[in-house]
Design an enzyme around this catalytic site. Structure first.
Site, PDB file in Angstrom:
ATOM      1  N   HIS A 259      40.202  -0.103  10.466  1.00  0.00           N
ATOM      2  CA  HIS A 259      41.014  -1.299  10.186  1.00  0.00           C
ATOM      3  C   HIS A 259      42.048  -1.617  11.272  1.00  0.00           C
ATOM      4  O   HIS A 259      42.177  -2.750  11.706  1.00  0.00           O
ATOM      5  CB  HIS A 259      41.772  -1.114   8.871  1.00  0.00           C
ATOM      6  CG  HIS A 259      40.910  -0.663   7.737  1.00  0.00           C
ATOM      7  ND1 HIS A 259      39.738  -1.299   7.422  1.00  0.00           N
ATOM      8  CD2 HIS A 259      41.039   0.345   6.844  1.00  0.00           C
ATOM      9  CE1 HIS A 259      39.189  -0.695   6.371  1.00  0.00           C
ATOM     10  NE2 HIS A 259      39.960   0.307   6.010  1.00  0.00           N
ATOM     11  N   LYS A 361      49.851   8.104   3.947  1.00  0.00           N
ATOM     12  CA  LYS A 361      49.930   8.094   2.483  1.00  0.00           C
ATOM     13  C   LYS A 361      51.163   8.860   2.024  1.00  0.00           C
ATOM     14  O   LYS A 361      51.732   9.641   2.788  1.00  0.00           O
ATOM     15  CB  LYS A 361      48.703   8.793   1.899  1.00  0.00           C
ATOM     16  CG  LYS A 361      47.435   7.969   1.943  1.00  0.00           C
ATOM     17  CD  LYS A 361      46.340   8.672   1.156  1.00  0.00           C
ATOM     18  CE  LYS A 361      45.063   7.859   1.132  1.00  0.00           C
ATOM     19  NZ  LYS A 361      45.180   6.572   0.455  1.00  0.00           N
TER      20      LYS A 361
END
Ligand code: NDP
Length: 494
Positions: A259, A361
């Site tokens: 991405h 994360k």
């Protein structure tokens, strides 16, 4: 100083004399076949995306078929559709009355076929009875998709078939090239949709609109005026029971390899002549071909990439265990949950400008944006006081926003510089990310799909960094869940 809100400008109208951006209805898909119909992706993301797309009236006349190795009854498939379509039937967003009727029609006509796609002839036999053109969506484990494509033959596929491949596309330059070669035996390149759901239409077009419709910006969009570009996707989400996939991928493969490099390429590409897929994807590919982690020599990788993993902490009021104690994680995999690489695009426009790509994360805040930091002015008139901060442009990806940080004369003392932030909301598409991606697939437009050569380039760019991580040359750092990462990892917002 308070942010000043500026309304976004209305969308520009299409110049009748210029080429249409999409190929239109000519090759429109009649049947969407989802392979792996009982899986997580299909239930959680794909079917809700399909439902919103149909309910918006943008996918007329579609037939939806599910197939998978599970022994599902018709009732169980209908139950899955009912659950996944519920949101589109009730949400106001983009649905139209006709679109909702269409969605109900699609559900009634939809069926499920038990099928082992790796059994010779099984998928080909199934496709003989399917009305084309077909979009064949491989929502399967990557190794299963690969095997299924290897045993398919061209004559199995109805005319106009599109192959829709999920990420990860291969696991190295070599394996991505092998998969590309397999697919090339089946359909032409522009019939292959390698999905990157971050490349939603609104994200891509918002960046291109901002850059290429504003003379002021494009003029200074280069290494002469820009100091650095950061692309950050930090999220508070933790593993969320996805160890089976994530513990082998990590933040580098999950986010940066795919991405973030694609977003970087759109931020850095040369202006295309049209929004046609040929022009846009060629310019994206040209950026990626010129890119390296660091300035290209393996000796400086340690200065241009880093990785870290979360330890126990608290996010909001939720206690979070250390990553290595999460269910399904094998510490021997040495998986990072936060990664950063500094990419250089070795061409005239960008030589020497770092593009810092970072994603992680279990962080204390959600931050999804690109930040463009401009160089300081060559000379600030003597007499101004206060802080002379760099001009910064922030492009937010969730929500879609734009803000520009400028220095202006402060209130009270006009000799003192103060900071002002001009802000605007950017247009977003009411379709879910997978709805946006499927819109391209069903209308036979590969504009937002990753082209085969760029899928290979993205692996080529990051492989030296991943090798340095694997060998231990670049150590694993740590950060507490709920923090903003290791203390020395600062970005422009810290
Ligand atoms: P799951 O394991 O949940 O689902 C895989 C599906 O494939 C299951 O329905 C499984 O059926 C089916 N399957 C396995 N082998 C065969 C076979 N030989 N023939 C037919 N069907 C088979 O995986 P996900 O849904 O999570 O992921 C699918 C793809 O999407 C992967 O490439 C993944 O990387 C990608 N992806 C997933 C995301 C997610 O959030 N889940 C996000 C982005 C990408 P059975 O249960 O019977 O084995």
């Amino acid at each position: 100083m308070k942010p000043t809100s500026v309304p976004a400008s209305p969308p520009a109208t299409h110049d009748a004399g210029s080429p249409a951006p999409s190929p239109g209805a000519a090759g429109r898909i009649k049947t969407l076949v989802i392979l792996g119909a009982s899986g997580d992706l299909t239930g959680r993301l794909l079917l809700p995306g399909v439902a919103r797309l149909i309910a918006s009236g943008r996918a007329p006349g579609l037939t939806l078929l599910g197939a998978g190795s599970d022994d599902w009854t018709a009732g169980k498939w209908q139950e899955r559709l009912t659950n996944s379509f519920a949101d589109a039937l009730t949400s106001e967003g983009a649905s139209t009355a006709d679109g909702i009727k269409e969605l109900q029609r699609v559900q009634q006509g939809s069926s499920y076929q038990e099928l082992d796609v790796t059994a010779k002839g099984a998928l080909g036999g199934f496709l003989k009875n399917v009305q084309g053109p077909v979009a064949l969506y491989f929502a399967l484990p990557p190794a299963v998709s690969q095997k299924a494509c290897e045993i398919l033959v061209k004559s199995d596929l109805p005319a106009g078939t599109r192959l829709v491949m999920e990420k990860p596309f291969g696991s190295s330059t070599e394996s991505a090239a092998k998969l590309n070669a397999t697919l090339a035996k089946l359909v032409p390149e522009d019939h292959i949709h390698r999905i990157d759901h971050f490349l939603g239409k609104s994200t891509v077009l918002n960046i291109m609109g901002l850059r290429f419709a504003n003379r002021l910006l494009e003029h200074s969009w280069n290494g002469e005026h820009i100091e650095k570009v950061e692309i950050v996707f930090d999220e508070p989400l933790t593993l969320e029971n996805r160890a089976r996939y994530y513990d082998h991928a990590g933040a580098g493969r999950d986010m940066i390899q795919s991405h973030l490099l694609q977003i970087m390429a759109i931020m850095a590409m040369e202006p295309p002549a049209t929004l046609n897929e040929h022009d846009v994807r060629a310019n994206i590919a040209s950026v990626l071909r010129a890119s390296t982690v660091g300035r290209g020599g393996s000796e400086d990788l340690a200065d241009h990439s880093r990785r870290a993993r979360y330890t126990a902490g608290t996010i909001g009021d939720r206690p979070v265990p250390a990553y290595v104690d999460e269910t399904g994680v094998d510490p021997a995999n040495d998986t990072e949950t936060l990664a950063e690489v500094e990419v250089y695009i070795n061409n005239w426009r960008w030589a020497g400008v770092p593009f810092i790509l970072r994603s992680g994360k279990a962080l204390g805040r959600s931050r999804k944006e690109a930040v463009v930091t401009f160089k300081p002015v060559p000379h600030l008139p003597v007499g101004f006081t206060g802080t002379d901060s760099p001009t910064r442009l922030h492009i937010g990806f969730g929500p879609a926003t734009l803000s520009l940080d400028l220095d202006v004369n402060g209130p009270g003392d006009l000799f003192t510089l103060d900071r002002v932030q001009l802000g605007a909301e950017l247009a977003s598409d009411p379709l879910l990310p997978y709805g946006e991606v499927l819109d391209g697939v069903l209308s036979a437009d590969p504009l937002l799909s990753v082209r085969g050569d760029t899928a290979e380039e993205c692996w080529r760019i990051v492989e030296p960094a991943f090798a340095a991580w694997k060998s231990g040359e670049i150590p694993m750092e740590e950060y507490a869940a709920g923090s903003n990462g290791p203390a020395n990892w600062t970005t422009s917002n810290d």
